[in-house]
Design an enzyme around this catalytic site. Structure first.
Site, PDB file in Angstrom:
ATOM      1  N   LYS A  42       0.845  -1.207   0.000  1.00 24.45           N
ATOM      2  CA  LYS A  42       0.000   0.000   0.000  1.00 24.45           C
ATOM      3  C   LYS A  42       0.879   1.255   0.000  1.00 24.45           C
ATOM      4  CE  LYS A  42      -2.707   2.536   3.312  1.00 24.45           C
ATOM      5  NZ  LYS A  42      -3.001   2.541   4.753  1.00 24.45           N
ATOM      6  N   TYR A  94      -5.361 -23.754   9.975  1.00 20.58           N
ATOM      7  CA  TYR A  94      -4.788 -23.539   8.629  1.00 20.58           C
ATOM      8  C   TYR A  94      -5.860 -23.024   7.670  1.00 20.58           C
ATOM      9  CZ  TYR A  94      -2.101 -24.689   4.361  1.00 20.58           C
ATOM     10  OH  TYR A  94      -1.428 -24.644   3.156  1.00 20.58           O
TER      11      TYR A  94
HETATM   12  P1  NAD Z   1       7.135 -25.243   3.533  1.00 26.62           P
HETATM   13  O1  NAD Z   1       6.834 -25.525   4.959  1.00 26.62           O
HETATM   14  O2  NAD Z   1       8.152 -26.084   2.847  1.00 26.62           O
HETATM   15  O3  NAD Z   1       7.549 -23.727   3.327  1.00 26.62           O
HETATM   16  C1  NAD Z   1       7.031 -22.679   4.112  1.00 26.62           C
HETATM   17  C2  NAD Z   1       8.191 -21.780   4.517  1.00 26.62           C
HETATM   18  O4  NAD Z   1       7.674 -20.675   5.289  1.00 26.62           O
HETATM   19  C3  NAD Z   1       9.215 -22.483   5.396  1.00 26.62           C
HETATM   20  O5  NAD Z   1      10.513 -22.252   4.898  1.00 26.62           O
HETATM   21  C4  NAD Z   1       9.030 -21.839   6.780  1.00 26.62           C
HETATM   22  O6  NAD Z   1      10.205 -21.855   7.553  1.00 26.62           O
HETATM   23  C5  NAD Z   1       8.558 -20.447   6.397  1.00 26.62           C
HETATM   24  N1  NAD Z   1       7.804 -19.743   7.436  1.00 26.62           N
HETATM   25  C6  NAD Z   1       6.707 -20.190   8.106  1.00 26.62           C
HETATM   26  N2  NAD Z   1       6.300 -19.254   8.999  1.00 26.62           N
HETATM   27  C7  NAD Z   1       7.140 -18.210   8.877  1.00 26.62           C
HETATM   28  C8  NAD Z   1       7.234 -16.941   9.514  1.00 26.62           C
HETATM   29  N3  NAD Z   1       6.368 -16.569  10.482  1.00 26.62           N
HETATM   30  N4  NAD Z   1       8.198 -16.080   9.144  1.00 26.62           N
HETATM   31  C9  NAD Z   1       9.085 -16.425   8.161  1.00 26.62           C
HETATM   32  N5  NAD Z   1       9.051 -17.627   7.529  1.00 26.62           N
HETATM   33  C10 NAD Z   1       8.100 -18.505   7.885  1.00 26.62           C
HETATM   34  O7  NAD Z   1       5.740 -25.322   2.757  1.00 26.62           O
HETATM   35  P2  NAD Z   1       5.436 -25.274   1.181  1.00 26.62           P
HETATM   36  O8  NAD Z   1       4.840 -26.557   0.792  1.00 26.62           O
HETATM   37  O9  NAD Z   1       6.629 -24.768   0.454  1.00 26.62           O
HETATM   38  O10 NAD Z   1       4.275 -24.176   1.146  1.00 26.62           O
HETATM   39  C11 NAD Z   1       4.553 -22.831   0.772  1.00 26.62           C
HETATM   40  C12 NAD Z   1       3.249 -22.035   0.730  1.00 26.62           C
HETATM   41  O11 NAD Z   1       2.349 -22.634  -0.226  1.00 26.62           O
HETATM   42  C13 NAD Z   1       2.504 -22.013   2.066  1.00 26.62           C
HETATM   43  O12 NAD Z   1       1.914 -20.746   2.235  1.00 26.62           O
HETATM   44  C14 NAD Z   1       1.431 -23.064   1.897  1.00 26.62           C
HETATM   45  O13 NAD Z   1       0.299 -22.815   2.691  1.00 26.62           O
HETATM   46  C15 NAD Z   1       1.121 -22.949   0.402  1.00 26.62           C
HETATM   47  N6  NAD Z   1       0.571 -24.212  -0.110  1.00 26.62           N
HETATM   48  C16 NAD Z   1       1.385 -25.287  -0.351  1.00 26.62           C
HETATM   49  C17 NAD Z   1       0.818 -26.473  -0.812  1.00 26.62           C
HETATM   50  C18 NAD Z   1       1.657 -27.697  -1.108  1.00 26.62           C
HETATM   51  O14 NAD Z   1       1.090 -28.734  -1.490  1.00 26.62           O
HETATM   52  N7  NAD Z   1       2.961 -27.675  -0.987  1.00 26.62           N
HETATM   53  C19 NAD Z   1      -0.555 -26.563  -1.016  1.00 26.62           C
HETATM   54  C20 NAD Z   1      -1.346 -25.443  -0.734  1.00 26.62           C
HETATM   55  C21 NAD Z   1      -0.766 -24.270  -0.302  1.00 26.62           C
END
Ligand code: NAD
Ligand code: UDP
Length: 329
Positions: free
Chosen positions: A107, A149
């Protein structure tokens, strides 16, 4: 050179997207607190990449707020059920306060910065409409075990559109369906990693319930391609990205068993509470708006994933042998 702030860069999806952005000549600043991500996912990134270790639910570091960005992309959030069960409040906060702070950054840029939010098929809950189009409002238990979630992601979407409608922030949202590939954390507890590593170890392969629940599995390169296309389009409403080929979990387990030629037997365990019974994306919108369709079939994606996991498995086995050797010296 375009500059991107990428949260969750050390995670599975974030690290793949970081490399794609770098390959296309972007400057990428990754942020992560490693609560579910891994340092090794950052180690082989090639290009103009820098990293800040920070929790994006807390006030953002000045290094982030005092710079200008072309894109702010918010992927930080625990994503696998066992991980978000272990980090319930953190999961809610990163999608709520984390999202709000990053939108505030956009923003303040007076229309210069595009915001991307990584949403999920979980916003549809345990869906009663099949397959799920973006127009479906979902079937979510707001006080159920998965609500930390599901509801956090629904709130994240709502916050994104509050900033879009009120302050004209230019936003992009993708609802990601189950995605897999190299760089997943073997310990994350998702079905792909659990079954592959159990099969590699020769342990029983855990199928929850009777395995009749369905999922549709998307290879990570397809997801990254769709994200890049959405960022370059002018479409501001949520878009499903997933592979519409649907499998029961039992079919999926047998596929993994055959691929690894595992001696492991399947073992049936209790189905977790509120586990969605079916999930399959309707991708008509992504096809129309982005000209996008998934390219990788499950068998091909699983083979590429297995090649990576075999290396991980060997280095994990070597590490535990070395530890045993050290103890016996
Ligand atoms: P992941 O857990 O491998 O990656 C998430 C990353 O976010 C991690 O590196 C973690 O350390 C970091 N993180 C979490 N909270 C944090 C915070 N407060 N501050 C800084 N870093 C933080 O998961 P992913 O599978 O790579 O998922 C990535 C995104 O995609 C997420 O938002 C997830 O909800 C979304 N998503 C993934 C899938 C899937 O199938 N992989 C499906 C739907 C949605
Ligand atoms: N599942 C399973 N065995 C496992 C892990 C998961 O049968 O070892 C099931 C789980 O109950 C769900 C599906 O596989 O029905 C997908 O689970 P995952 O945790 O990968 O993702 P979800 O789609 O539930 O978020």
């Amino acid at each position: 050179m375009k500059r991107v702030l990428l949260t969750g860069a050390a995670g599975f999806v974030g690290s793949h997207l970081a490399q794609r952005l770098l390959d296309e000549g972007f400057e990428v600043v990754g942020v992560d607190n490693f609560c579910t991500g891994r340092k090794q996912n950052l180690a082989d990134l090639k290009g103009s990449f820098s990293f800040i270790e920070a929790d994006v639910s807390k006030p953002l570091p000045l290094e982030l707020t005092q710079q200008s960005w072309d894109w702010v992309m918010h992927f930080a959030s625990p994503a696998s059920p066992p991980k978000y069960f272990a980090l319930p409040v953190e999961t809610m906060l990163v999608n709520a306060e984390g999202t709000r702070q990053l939108l505030e950054l956009c923003k303040q840029s007076q229309g210069r910065t595009k915001f991307f939010y990584a949403s999920t098929s979980e916003v549809y809950g345990d869906p009663l409409v099949h397959p799920q189009p973006e127009a479906y409002w979902g079937h979510v238990n707001s006080i159920g075990v998965r609500s930390i979630y599901d509801e956090a992601k629904r709130y994240g979407e709502a916050m994104t559109y509050a900033y879009h409608r009120t302050f004209q922030v230019d936003v992009r949202v993708i609802r990601i369906f189950n995605t897999y590939g190299p760089k997943m954390d073997p310990e994350d507890g998702r079905v792909v990693t659990n079954l592959m590593f159990q099969a590699l170890r020769g342990d029983p392969m855990t199928v929850y319930g009777d395995g009749s629940q369905t999922r549709s599995f998307q290879y990570v390169a397809d997801l990254v391609e769709g994200i890049m296309r959405l960022m370059r389009s002018s479409y501001v409403w949520p878009v499903n990205l997933g592979n519409p080929e649907e499998f029961t979990i039992l079919e999926f387990a047998k596929k993994v068993q055959a691929l690894i030629q595992a001696k492991s037997q399947l073992t049936f365990q209790i189905l977790p509470e509120d586990d969605p019974k079916q999930r399959k994306p309707d991708i008509t919108l992504a096809q129309r708006e982005l000209g996008w369709s998934p390219r990788f079939k499950l068998d091909e994606g699983l083979r590429m994933t297995l090649a990576y996991f075999q290396q991980e498995f060997q280095s994990m086995s070597k590490l535990s042998h070395d530890r045993i050797d050290q103890r016996t010296v």
